[in-house]
Design a protein around this motif. Structure first.
Motif, mmCIF file in Angstrom:
data_model
loop_
_atom_site.group_PDB
_atom_site.id
_atom_site.type_symbol
_atom_site.label_atom_id
_atom_site.label_comp_id
_atom_site.label_asym_id
_atom_site.label_seq_id
_atom_site.Cartn_x
_atom_site.Cartn_y
_atom_site.Cartn_z
ATOM 1 N N ASP A 89 16.625 -4.095 -14.293
ATOM 2 C CA ASP A 89 17.766 -3.305 -14.121
ATOM 3 C C ASP A 89 17.863 -2.573 -12.864
ATOM 4 N N GLU A 90 17.110 -3.105 -11.843
ATOM 5 C CA GLU A 90 17.170 -2.364 -10.653
ATOM 6 C C GLU A 90 18.798 -2.283 -10.146
ATOM 7 N N ARG A 91 18.980 -1.243 -9.420
ATOM 8 C CA ARG A 91 20.445 -1.109 -8.920
ATOM 9 C C ARG A 91 20.569 0.210 -8.244
ATOM 10 N N LEU A 92 21.646 0.426 -7.419
ATOM 11 C CA LEU A 92 21.959 1.541 -6.863
ATOM 12 C C LEU A 92 22.707 2.382 -7.725
ATOM 13 N N LEU A 93 22.600 3.604 -8.006
ATOM 14 C CA LEU A 93 23.402 4.525 -8.572
ATOM 15 C C LEU A 93 24.626 5.072 -7.804
ATOM 16 N N PRO A 94 25.412 5.613 -8.536
ATOM 17 C CA PRO A 94 26.616 6.238 -7.966
ATOM 18 C C PRO A 94 26.569 6.849 -6.471
ATOM 19 N N GLY A 95 25.515 7.806 -6.727
ATOM 20 C CA GLY A 95 25.166 8.672 -5.530
ATOM 21 C C GLY A 95 24.521 8.202 -4.502
ATOM 22 N N GLY A 96 23.919 7.062 -4.502
ATOM 23 C CA GLY A 96 23.379 6.181 -3.458
ATOM 24 C C GLY A 96 21.622 6.355 -3.839
ATOM 25 N N THR A 97 21.157 6.588 -5.050
ATOM 26 C CA THR A 97 19.678 6.511 -5.423
ATOM 27 C C THR A 97 19.498 5.118 -5.723
ATOM 28 N N ALA A 98 18.430 4.375 -5.505
ATOM 29 C CA ALA A 98 17.851 3.359 -5.995
ATOM 30 C C ALA A 98 17.071 3.612 -7.230
ATOM 31 N N PHE A 99 17.349 2.646 -8.237
ATOM 32 C CA PHE A 99 16.618 2.891 -9.678
ATOM 33 C C PHE A 99 16.295 1.661 -10.122
ATOM 34 N N ILE A 100 15.166 1.688 -10.938
ATOM 35 C CA ILE A 100 14.531 0.926 -11.729
ATOM 36 C C ILE A 100 13.709 1.469 -12.924
ATOM 37 N N LYS B 155 -6.648 -13.542 -15.898
ATOM 38 C CA LYS B 155 -5.776 -14.494 -15.636
ATOM 39 C C LYS B 155 -4.691 -14.105 -15.302
ATOM 40 N N LEU B 156 -3.672 -14.851 -14.485
ATOM 41 C CA LEU B 156 -2.144 -14.686 -14.174
ATOM 42 C C LEU B 156 -2.038 -13.649 -13.637
ATOM 43 N N VAL B 157 -2.595 -13.452 -12.410
ATOM 44 C CA VAL B 157 -2.817 -12.033 -11.897
ATOM 45 C C VAL B 157 -1.317 -11.977 -10.796
ATOM 46 N N TYR B 158 -0.598 -10.818 -11.156
ATOM 47 C CA TYR B 158 0.534 -10.766 -10.187
ATOM 48 C C TYR B 158 0.624 -9.399 -9.506
ATOM 49 N N LEU B 159 1.342 -9.408 -8.391
ATOM 50 C CA LEU B 159 1.602 -8.106 -7.685
ATOM 51 C C LEU B 159 3.119 -7.886 -8.090
ATOM 52 N N GLN B 160 3.550 -6.629 -8.413
ATOM 53 C CA GLN B 160 4.944 -6.367 -9.079
ATOM 54 C C GLN B 160 5.196 -4.964 -8.211
ATOM 55 N N GLY B 161 6.475 -5.185 -7.862
ATOM 56 C CA GLY B 161 7.027 -3.809 -7.370
ATOM 57 C C GLY B 161 8.232 -4.016 -6.946
ATOM 58 N N VAL B 162 8.935 -2.970 -6.116
ATOM 59 C CA VAL B 162 9.956 -3.209 -5.418
ATOM 60 C C VAL B 162 10.110 -2.736 -3.910
ATOM 61 N N VAL B 163 11.055 -3.552 -3.299
ATOM 62 C CA VAL B 163 11.362 -3.290 -1.779
ATOM 63 C C VAL B 163 12.772 -2.387 -1.771
ATOM 64 N N ILE B 164 12.528 -1.055 -1.209
ATOM 65 C CA ILE B 164 13.816 -0.258 -1.142
ATOM 66 C C ILE B 164 14.287 -0.014 0.235
ATOM 67 N N GLY C 34 19.489 9.155 3.740
ATOM 68 C CA GLY C 34 18.430 9.408 2.612
ATOM 69 C C GLY C 34 18.972 8.577 1.613
ATOM 70 N N ARG C 35 20.385 7.888 1.813
ATOM 71 C CA ARG C 35 20.921 6.893 0.670
ATOM 72 C C ARG C 35 20.169 5.575 0.815
ATOM 73 N N ALA C 36 19.839 5.085 -0.388
ATOM 74 C CA ALA C 36 19.349 3.713 -0.837
ATOM 75 C C ALA C 36 20.409 2.645 -0.240
ATOM 76 N N ARG C 37 20.089 1.823 0.625
ATOM 77 C CA ARG C 37 20.978 0.487 0.943
ATOM 78 C C ARG C 37 20.916 -0.432 -0.318
ATOM 79 N N SER C 38 19.595 -0.587 -0.697
ATOM 80 C CA SER C 38 19.255 -1.943 -1.492
ATOM 81 C C SER C 38 17.936 -1.757 -2.268
ATOM 82 N N ILE C 39 17.662 -2.338 -3.484
ATOM 83 C CA ILE C 39 16.565 -2.265 -4.030
ATOM 84 C C ILE C 39 16.548 -3.676 -4.340
ATOM 85 N N GLU C 40 15.359 -4.204 -4.209
ATOM 86 C CA GLU C 40 14.848 -5.637 -4.657
ATOM 87 C C GLU C 40 13.406 -5.689 -5.362
#
Length: 262
Positions: A184-195, A231-240, A247-253
């Motif tokens: 559910d990663e997204r940009l909120l109306p005020g420009g804050t990235a969220f997950i 087993k099945l080791v992953y690195l998980q996270g987000v790039v903002i 200070g507003r977020a442009r994107s979150i991936e």
């Protein structure tokens, strides 16, 4: 500014995933700095000086934590000596070693403010994170418009509420603790990235990082000790991607990469 935030690092497999995969992610996404939640980095519950140092030596600039912050008591002298490298939840009682917020500066003068919070739903009843966070945001905004909040808690509703609470006030609110990456990663109306949750750095062939057999045994009423899976080791996270001026977020991936050989 591009920030890579990595979810709860679980034991030795999680540490190895960060060490091996971080350089590739930094290069692919042109990441300026990396932050990781380290609260499960020592044996699956807690932090040690060794696990914290391992992550910092791997390229992580700041570590956050959560309810396992002092599961390993030996971390307390280390965090007292290095309060700007490892954060604990800001809504912990006064007198708790360490700090709940910090600032990471880049060589070019840009800076990222980071606040660590712990939720209360299905967790310890610490001070309200919703009340504690606002003065810290104002303090950090005097130094930088770019602020990231690690909301470490169990309930997705509490994480989402914090996103609403801080929308337009901070650059990003990222959830940790459940070890399950949400879509559910997204940009909120005020420009804050969220997950709701960034996931974990650790073994997915598991029950949130722990061996399936021992975890299941505990649910069946047995007193089996937790053990980190392998087993099945992953690195998980987000790039903002954050606008340095506003200070507003442009994107979150979301990012999700498997450690070869696991």
């Amino acid at each position: 500014m591009k920030v890579l935030f990595m979810g709860d690092v679980v034991g030795r497999p999680g540490l190895q995933a960060v060490r091996a995969l971080l350089p590739r992610l930094v290069s692919e996404h042109s990441v300026d700095l990396c932050v990781a939640n380290a609260e499960n980095s020592e044996g699956g519950a807690g932090i040690s000086a060794e696990s914290a140092t391992f992550l910092l030596d791997s390229g992580v600039k700041l570590l956050t934590s959560g309810n396992h912050f002092y599961s390993k008591k030996a971390i307390l002298p280390w965090v007292t000596a290095h309060p700007d490298l490892l954060l604990r939840p800001a809504n912990y009682p006064k007198g708790t070693p360490g700090k709940g917020h910090g600032l990471v500066k880049l060589p070019d003068g840009r800076a990222l403010g980071v606040i660590n919070l712990e939720g209360r739903v299905f967790m310890r009843m610490e001070a309200s994170p919703f009340e504690v966070v606002l003065p810290l945001v104002e303090e950090l905004r005097k130094q930088t418009p770019c602020i990231l909040v690690d909301m470490h808690c169990e309930a997705s509703s509490e994480k989402n509420a914090m996103g609403v609470h801080l929308d337009g006030r901070v650059s990003a609110v990222v959830g940790t603790h459940t070890h399950v990456q949400t879509a559910d990663e997204r940009l909120l109306p005020g420009g804050t990235a969220f997950i709701t949750d960034v996931g974990m750095c650790g073994p997915l062939d598991s029950v949130i990082g722990m061996k399936k057999e021992t975890s299941l045994a505990r649910f069946l009423g047995e007193k089996a000790p937790y053990e980190v899976a392998e087993k099945l080791v992953y690195l998980q996270g987000v790039v903002i991607d954050i606008d340095d001026t506003t200070g507003r977020a442009r994107s979150i991936e979301r990012v999700r990469h498997r450690l070869p050989g696991t």
